[in-house]
Design a protein around this motif. Structure first.
Motif, PDB file in Angstrom:
ATOM      1  N   UNK A 135       1.022 -91.093   3.430  1.00 54.88           N
ATOM      2  CA  UNK A 135       0.351 -92.392   3.372  1.00 54.88           C
ATOM      3  C   UNK A 135      -0.472 -92.462   2.091  1.00 54.88           C
ATOM      4  N   UNK A 136      -0.186 -93.441   1.263  1.00 54.49           N
ATOM      5  CA  UNK A 136      -0.907 -93.598   0.009  1.00 54.49           C
ATOM      6  C   UNK A 136      -2.312 -94.137   0.273  1.00 54.49           C
ATOM      7  N   UNK A 137      -3.231 -93.808  -0.620  1.00 60.26           N
ATOM      8  CA  UNK A 137      -4.568 -94.398  -0.578  1.00 60.26           C
ATOM      9  C   UNK A 137      -4.773 -95.200  -1.853  1.00 60.26           C
ATOM     10  N   UNK A 138      -5.775 -96.079  -1.821  1.00 56.69           N
ATOM     11  CA  UNK A 138      -6.063 -96.907  -2.991  1.00 56.69           C
ATOM     12  C   UNK A 138      -6.960 -96.126  -3.944  1.00 56.69           C
ATOM     13  N   UNK A 139      -6.473 -95.906  -5.164  1.00 56.03           N
ATOM     14  CA  UNK A 139      -7.258 -95.177  -6.164  1.00 56.03           C
ATOM     15  C   UNK A 139      -8.547 -95.931  -6.460  1.00 56.03           C
ATOM     16  N   UNK A 140      -9.650 -95.219  -6.697  1.00 58.16           N
ATOM     17  CA  UNK A 140     -10.920 -95.890  -7.010  1.00 58.16           C
ATOM     18  C   UNK A 140     -10.803 -96.818  -8.215  1.00 58.16           C
ATOM     19  N   UNK A 141     -11.320 -98.019  -8.083  1.00 62.85           N
ATOM     20  CA  UNK A 141     -11.172 -99.001  -9.162  1.00 62.85           C
ATOM     21  C   UNK A 141     -12.108 -98.726 -10.333  1.00 62.85           C
ATOM     22  N   UNK A 142     -13.231 -98.037 -10.106  1.00 57.73           N
ATOM     23  CA  UNK A 142     -14.184 -97.797 -11.185  1.00 57.73           C
ATOM     24  C   UNK A 142     -14.164 -96.321 -11.561  1.00 57.73           C
ATOM     25  N   UNK A 143     -13.042 -95.869 -12.100  1.00 63.00           N
ATOM     26  CA  UNK A 143     -12.861 -94.480 -12.469  1.00 63.00           C
ATOM     27  C   UNK A 143     -11.997 -94.407 -13.712  1.00 63.00           C
ATOM     28  N   UNK A 150      -5.064 -89.496  -9.497  1.00 61.97           N
ATOM     29  CA  UNK A 150      -6.277 -89.622  -8.691  1.00 61.97           C
ATOM     30  C   UNK A 150      -6.205 -88.797  -7.412  1.00 61.97           C
ATOM     31  N   UNK A 151      -7.358 -88.267  -7.020  1.00 60.01           N
ATOM     32  CA  UNK A 151      -7.471 -87.532  -5.758  1.00 60.01           C
ATOM     33  C   UNK A 151      -7.038 -88.431  -4.611  1.00 60.01           C
ATOM     34  N   UNK A 152      -6.253 -87.860  -3.697  1.00 59.38           N
ATOM     35  CA  UNK A 152      -5.643 -88.620  -2.603  1.00 59.38           C
ATOM     36  C   UNK A 152      -6.404 -88.493  -1.284  1.00 59.38           C
ATOM     37  N   UNK A 153      -7.491 -87.750  -1.277  1.00 60.74           N
ATOM     38  CA  UNK A 153      -8.181 -87.451  -0.036  1.00 60.74           C
ATOM     39  C   UNK A 153      -8.206 -85.954   0.171  1.00 60.74           C
ATOM     40  N   UNK A 154      -8.449 -85.536   1.396  1.00 60.12           N
ATOM     41  CA  UNK A 154      -8.529 -84.111   1.674  1.00 60.12           C
ATOM     42  C   UNK A 154      -7.156 -83.481   1.867  1.00 60.12           C
ATOM     43  N   UNK A 155      -7.057 -82.227   1.440  1.00 57.82           N
ATOM     44  CA  UNK A 155      -5.946 -81.369   1.839  1.00 57.82           C
ATOM     45  C   UNK A 155      -6.372 -80.553   3.056  1.00 57.82           C
ATOM     46  N   UNK A 156      -7.582 -80.008   3.027  1.00 54.89           N
ATOM     47  CA  UNK A 156      -8.073 -79.263   4.178  1.00 54.89           C
ATOM     48  C   UNK A 156      -9.356 -78.519   3.853  1.00 54.89           C
ATOM     49  N   UNK A 157      -9.748 -77.627   4.743  1.00 55.95           N
ATOM     50  CA  UNK A 157     -10.966 -76.838   4.588  1.00 55.95           C
ATOM     51  C   UNK A 157     -10.687 -75.384   4.929  1.00 55.95           C
ATOM     52  N   UNK A 189      -2.818 -76.276  11.647  1.00 61.40           N
ATOM     53  CA  UNK A 189      -2.706 -77.722  11.427  1.00 61.40           C
ATOM     54  C   UNK A 189      -2.224 -78.371  12.717  1.00 61.40           C
ATOM     55  N   UNK A 190      -2.610 -79.625  12.954  1.00 60.43           N
ATOM     56  CA  UNK A 190      -2.039 -80.377  14.063  1.00 60.43           C
ATOM     57  C   UNK A 190      -0.675 -80.915  13.656  1.00 60.43           C
ATOM     58  N   UNK A 191       0.065 -81.410  14.616  1.00 63.21           N
ATOM     59  CA  UNK A 191       1.342 -82.051  14.298  1.00 63.21           C
ATOM     60  C   UNK A 191       1.082 -83.330  13.502  1.00 63.21           C
ATOM     61  N   UNK A 192       2.095 -83.760  12.766  1.00 61.80           N
ATOM     62  CA  UNK A 192       1.981 -84.995  12.008  1.00 61.80           C
ATOM     63  C   UNK A 192       1.866 -84.736  10.524  1.00 61.80           C
ATOM     64  N   UNK A 193       1.568 -85.802   9.777  1.00 60.12           N
ATOM     65  CA  UNK A 193       1.509 -85.694   8.325  1.00 60.12           C
ATOM     66  C   UNK A 193       0.271 -86.389   7.760  1.00 60.12           C
ATOM     67  N   UNK A 194      -0.789 -86.498   8.570  1.00 60.69           N
ATOM     68  CA  UNK A 194      -2.016 -87.141   8.099  1.00 60.69           C
ATOM     69  C   UNK A 194      -2.679 -86.289   7.030  1.00 60.69           C
ATOM     70  N   UNK A 195      -3.434 -86.915   6.143  1.00 61.64           N
ATOM     71  CA  UNK A 195      -4.158 -86.161   5.126  1.00 61.64           C
ATOM     72  C   UNK A 195      -5.275 -85.351   5.779  1.00 61.64           C
ATOM     73  N   UNK A 196      -5.633 -84.253   5.136  1.00 62.85           N
ATOM     74  CA  UNK A 196      -6.722 -83.429   5.633  1.00 62.85           C
ATOM     75  C   UNK A 196      -6.390 -82.653   6.890  1.00 62.85           C
TER      76      UNK A 196
END
Length: 324
Positions: A135-143, A150-157, A189-196
């Motif tokens: 799932x794509x995210x909207x890149x920050x407009x003021x960057x 651009x960073x897409x969100x979390x990969x994990x911890x 990881x849980x099932x699925x393909x969500x970010x983070x």
């Protein structure tokens, strides 16, 4: 039936200098300043939120920037690394960018994937990992970071634990399954393909206990689709751990509990989100405080440290950026 946990909602950490923290995450990492509000438990201090253009769950890194707070110590019972997802092929760009900003990096390989590791100004360990997001995210407009990097969100911890068994049992109940192990590192990881969705545990029975302070992670939050799902999880978790009542955090609702190794976990709702009190064009620019603190607004504004948000124009990949 409970709605499954799909991954991270947000990560909350501690910083020391508000302006330095703001500048690093917006000007170096190119995240959007999604919300400027206050700590609901300490309303005379800030709570910052950074993320994608709209503050999508799974992209949000938040900070309690307490001026002058002493340095923390990473150790057992803490999150010791927070990894962001970046587009496949963008690692060379980020190596070059971080070096140009005076940020030292090192590269590690876990489970076949390169993790570009570095620290923020308070010493918090961050990683960048190339990953194809469903799932794509909207890149920050003021960057000034071009959208294709651009960073897409979390990969994990990554958590550091003295032992594995009880934490692994709780994660299993939360829907996390083991994907593999490499030495003292275990991946879930849980099932699925969500970010983070990735959660690594490093086990070191001799590790010293962590100490909260600047540069450490306060808690990590997992996603609940809505209030009903969160209440289902509260009931289920309450059979094994002590869970707080639901807390109204304005932009989401939260419950908190400590996993057996000591890391503070949260489950936060996806809604109502960060657009409920200001338009997307000026998101994060004004100080927003919960309605129950509005009578104290003048006092709060006089106590928090003045900060300046430096907004870059939306980047266009020029020749020097495209030639890596």
């Amino acid at each position: 039936m409970r709605t499954p946990i799909v991954g991270l909602h947000h990560v909350t950490a501690i910083a020391s200098d508000p302006q330095r923290n703001l500048d690093f995450y917006t000007q170096v990492l190119g995240l959007r300043f999604v919300k400027k509000t206050v700590n609901f438990d300490d309303p005379e201090t800030y709570h910052f939120y950074f993320g994608d253009d709209t503050g999508t769950p799974g992209t949000i890194l938040t900070f309690f920037p307490w001026p002058g707070t002493p340095q923390g110590r990473r150790g057992a019972g803490e999150t010791i690394a927070t990894a962001f997802s970046i587009p496949v092929g963008s690692l060379p760009y980020w190596r070059k960018r971080l070096v140009s900003k005076g940020v030292a990096t090192e590269e590690n390989v876990y489970f076949g994937g390169a993790h570009l590791s570095f620290s923020d100004p308070d010493g918090m360990v961050l990683e960048l990992v190339e990953h194809t997001e469903a799932q794509a995210v909207a890149a920050p407009r003021y960057s000034d970071v071009p959208a294709q990097y651009a960073i897409q969100g979390f990969f994990g911890t990554t958590l550091l634990e003295l032992s594995l068994m009880r934490t692994e049992s709780l994660l299993s109940m939360m829907g996390y399954r083991k994907l593999g192990e490499e030495g003292d590192r275990f991946r879930y990881a849980p099932d699925g393909d969500a970010r983070g969705r990735i959660l690594d545990i490093v086990v070191d029975k001799d590790a010293q206990q962590g100490r909260m302070g600047a540069g450490t992670v306060h808690h990590i939050a997992f996603r609940a689709s809505d209030d009903a799902s969160q209440l289902d999880w509260k009931q289920e978790l309450g059979r094994n751990v002590s869970v707080t009542p639901v807390q109204d955090r304005t932009y989401f609702h939260s419950i908190y509990f400590r996993e057996p190794g000591g890391v503070l976990f949260e489950i936060a709702t996806d809604s109502p989100g960060f657009l409920i009190d200001e338009p997307i064009e000026s998101l994060g620019e004004a100080l927003r405080i919960p309605e129950w603190f509005e009578p104290q607004r003048k006092l709060i504004e006089s106590r928090v440290q003045p900060i300046t948000l430096h907004k870059a124009e939306k980047a266009v990949a020029n020749e020097s950026e495209a030639t890596l």
